[in-house]
Design an enzyme around this catalytic site. Structure first.
Site, PDB file in Angstrom:
ATOM      1  CD  GLU A 115      -2.918  -1.137   2.319  1.00 44.02           C
ATOM      2  OE1 GLU A 115      -2.726  -0.384   3.279  1.00 44.02           O
ATOM      3  OE2 GLU A 115      -3.912  -1.879   2.227  1.00 44.02           O
ATOM      4  CG  HIS A 231      -8.874   6.401   2.046  1.00 48.06           C
ATOM      5  ND1 HIS A 231      -8.885   6.254   0.680  1.00 48.06           N
ATOM      6  CD2 HIS A 231      -8.293   5.292   2.547  1.00 48.06           C
ATOM      7  CE1 HIS A 231      -8.332   5.092   0.370  1.00 48.06           C
ATOM      8  NE2 HIS A 231      -7.964   4.484   1.485  1.00 48.06           N
ATOM      9  NE  ARG A 277      -4.430   5.606   3.517  1.00 43.41           N
ATOM     10  CZ  ARG A 277      -4.885   4.734   4.359  1.00 43.41           C
ATOM     11  NH1 ARG A 277      -5.194   5.104   5.568  1.00 43.41           N
ATOM     12  NH2 ARG A 277      -5.052   3.490   4.018  1.00 43.41           N
ATOM     13  CG  HIS A 338      -9.636   6.667   6.133  1.00 39.26           C
ATOM     14  ND1 HIS A 338     -10.679   5.777   5.979  1.00 39.26           N
ATOM     15  CD2 HIS A 338      -8.492   5.904   6.197  1.00 39.26           C
ATOM     16  CE1 HIS A 338     -10.199   4.539   5.947  1.00 39.26           C
ATOM     17  NE2 HIS A 338      -8.889   4.592   6.087  1.00 39.26           N
ATOM     18  NE  ARG A 373      -4.345   5.068   9.352  1.00 39.22           N
ATOM     19  CZ  ARG A 373      -5.149   4.180   8.761  1.00 39.22           C
ATOM     20  NH1 ARG A 373      -5.251   2.963   9.255  1.00 39.22           N
ATOM     21  NH2 ARG A 373      -5.863   4.508   7.713  1.00 39.22           N
TER      22      ARG A 373
END
Ligand SMILES: Cc1cc2nc3c(=O)[nH]c(=O)nc-3n(C[C@H](O)[C@H](O)[C@H](O)COP(=O)(O)OP(=O)(O)OC[C@H]3O[C@@H](n4cnc5c(N)ncnc54)[C@H](O)[C@@H]3O)c2cc1C
Length: 508
Positions: A115, A231, A277, A338, A373
């Site tokens: 990811e 997100h 992100r 998110h 994060r």
């Protein structure tokens, strides 16, 4: 009621602590209070997976640590990052021992996804429904313990703090509309995130920041509230619920394009679709501002469709319900709220600044995430900190549970019109969505704070000595959390990670 351990929340964090305590102390009582059905939680909706270094040949703990630190933009606590990452394999094994099924490659080893922000394949998953599978297995495991009592549809209203410590919580039985006290030796907050402050979020309806608001009301330390992760790719649709198109889809090779088919992310970051992100979300926001369009698109049409369907069956099926065939159509996406990186500050044992009060999972702030994060690090953090709380409590003498009955006369019924709550909630969501989003500015934040403080004071006046419906108490909690979020945003003088204020420099 009385219990040795009171756990508020039945997501991955709360259930993990409960199972461990129940196994260690079969003679002790554990109560889990949860405000909806037992499984309703953010955990249930996690798609991508849980980040753990399992390929010890190509990957290494040091790389996962480095990726986490880079994403956290200098604000992670390195010691915390090290122990969370290195404990990963043990906690993952525990989830598997409790019955969680993760996808496997043909040779029988765990199938590892990649990811955004990860330098290597290390995301352990169950198709695109990892959270649902974990919640199923962990809930089933908790049910097998006779000393765990579930109180579902019970809403924790406030913490009971006296004689310098937390002694349980005041709880509303939603079925009969009555409040009562649960006295406990130790109380653990595992109440999840705050997404419902926003108009557009990937979060469950339960994510109203209750645990954080309760902690704020008893003066527990709360930090890093300004770091809200957006997100980048939620499905753009007219539906009220925002459906997430997992980060793993980009990891699988999907392109992010504008309406002209241009892969615009490379104009912003050399990692393109696999940038972290915050960068992807901000790039999309900038692209939309430039073009005036409503959304950008994920293009999966060039991918092996059989393999894609196998990996992402829920996403493919959901898109079809919206009339999107991912083998030929582009998927319209926008960034939405998110994840909350901050929360109730805890130390390495999961202890908050209030005696005998603990916190873990998304409501807590451990120092792992810093300013942002890393994808799939939150399920990991939840299980590692659940274990840390367990280790501390295992060696801590049980406390005598206090008992002072709360006088029934103390509470009066209060009729508050449902329309008032709905209307205020709607205005709040619009305000936060507009003024506390991906890009913020001082003027809007100041205006927002002034409004929020008026609402907060009004809610506190109404709340004093009154029985109120759950919906009102959720609104009260959201406003309390919003004050903390806006204050932290105003106070931040440097843009970091997922926080971006247009005019930070001006206020240094
Ligand atoms: C769509 C989506 C996808 C995600 N994908 C991933 C992923 O792939 N990997 C990853 O690592 N993370 C992912 N996350 C984040 C991750 O799922 C959450 O951070 C994590 O599951 C939080 O677990 P938790 O136990 O702390 O809280 P939750 O799972 O949200 O549980 C909170 C619990 O507290 C209860 N509760 C709340 N308030 C009260 C109250 N007042 N009284 C009683 N009970 C209360 C709720 O009912 C619920 O049971 C995703 C999140 C979302 C929304």
């Amino acid at each position: 009621m009385k219990t040795d351990y009171l756990i508020i929340g039945s997501g991955i964090a709360g259930l993990s602590v409960a199972i461990k305590l129940a196994e260690q102390f079969p003679e002790r009582k554990i109560i889990i209070v949860t405000k909806s059905s037992k499984e309703e939680s953010n955990t249930q909706y996690a798609q991508g997976g849980i980040a753990v270094v399992m390929d010890k040949i190509n990957d290494h703990f040091e790389k996962h640590i480095e990726d986490t630190l880079i994403c956290g933009d200098g604000l992670c606590n390195r010691e915390v990052v090290e122990w969370v990452v290195t404990e990963g394999p043990k906690r993952l094994q525990e989830l598997m021992d409790w019955g969680t099924q993760f996808d496997r490659a043909e040779d029988g080893t765990l199938d590892l996804g990649k990811e955004g922000g990860h330098s290597y394949h290390r995301v352990v998953h169950h198709k695109d429904q990892t959270g649902k599978e974990i919640e199923r297995a962990v809930l089933a495991k908790a049910h097998r313990h006779k000393n765990i009592q579930f109180l579902d549809y019970h809403f924790a209203v406030d913490l009971l703090v006296f004689d310098n410590g937390c002694k349980g919580a005041l709880v509303l039985n939603e079925r009969i509309g009555k409040q009562f006290a649960i006295y406990a030796g130790f109380t653990i907050l595992a109440t999840g995130g705050i997404g419902q402050l926003y108009r557009k979020t990937t979060n469950s309806v339960i994510a109203t920041g209750d645990g954080i608001a309760m902690a704020i009301r008893v003066n527990a330390e709360v930090n890093d509230m300004e770091f809200i992760q957006f997100h980048p790719t939620a499905l753009y649709s007219k539906a009220a619920h925002t459906f997430l198109i997992s980060e793993a889809v980009r990891g699988f090779g999907a392109y992010l394009i504008n309406k002209n088919g241009h892969r615009f992310l490379f104009d912003y970051d050399s990692r393109g679709e696999l940038a972290s992100r915050d960068i992807v979300s901000r790039s999309i926001a900038a692209e939309l501002k430039k073009s005036g369009d409503d959304c950008v698109f994920l293009d999966t049409t060039h991918l092996d469709q059989n393999a894609f369907k196998k990996h992402f069956p829920a996403i493919v099926a959901h898109c079809l319900t919206e009339g999107i065939d991912v083998s030929v159509d582009w998927i319209p996406v926008i960034p939405v709220q998110h994840y909350l990186c901050g929360g109730i500050t805890v130390n390495g044992n999961g202890q908050t600044s209030v005696e005998n009060l603990f916190a873990c999972g998304e409501c807590s702030r451990t120092g792992l995430h810093g300013a942002n994060r890393l994808a799939s690090n939150s399920l990991l953090e939840a299980v590692v900190y659940a274990h840390r709380i367990f280790c501390f409590l295992k060696d801590t003498e049980l406390l005598a549970v206090p008992f002072t009955s709360v006088s029934k006369e103390q509470f009066k019924e209060y009729q508050i019109p449902a329309e008032f709550i709905m209307e205020r909630d709607s205005v709040l969501k619009n305000l936060i969505q507009q003024n506390v989003g991906i890009v913020r500015n001082m003027e809007d934040l100041e205006d927002t704070l002034r409004q929020l403080i008026l609402w907060r004071d009004e809610c506190e006046r109404i709340s004093q000595n009154h029985h109120l419906p759950k919906e009102f108490m959720e609104l009260r909690n959201k406003i309390t959390v919003a004050v903390s979020l806006v204050t932290a945003s105003l106070n931040r003088t440097e843009n970091k990670g997922c926080f971006f204020k247009e005019d930070t420099a001006r206020f240094k």
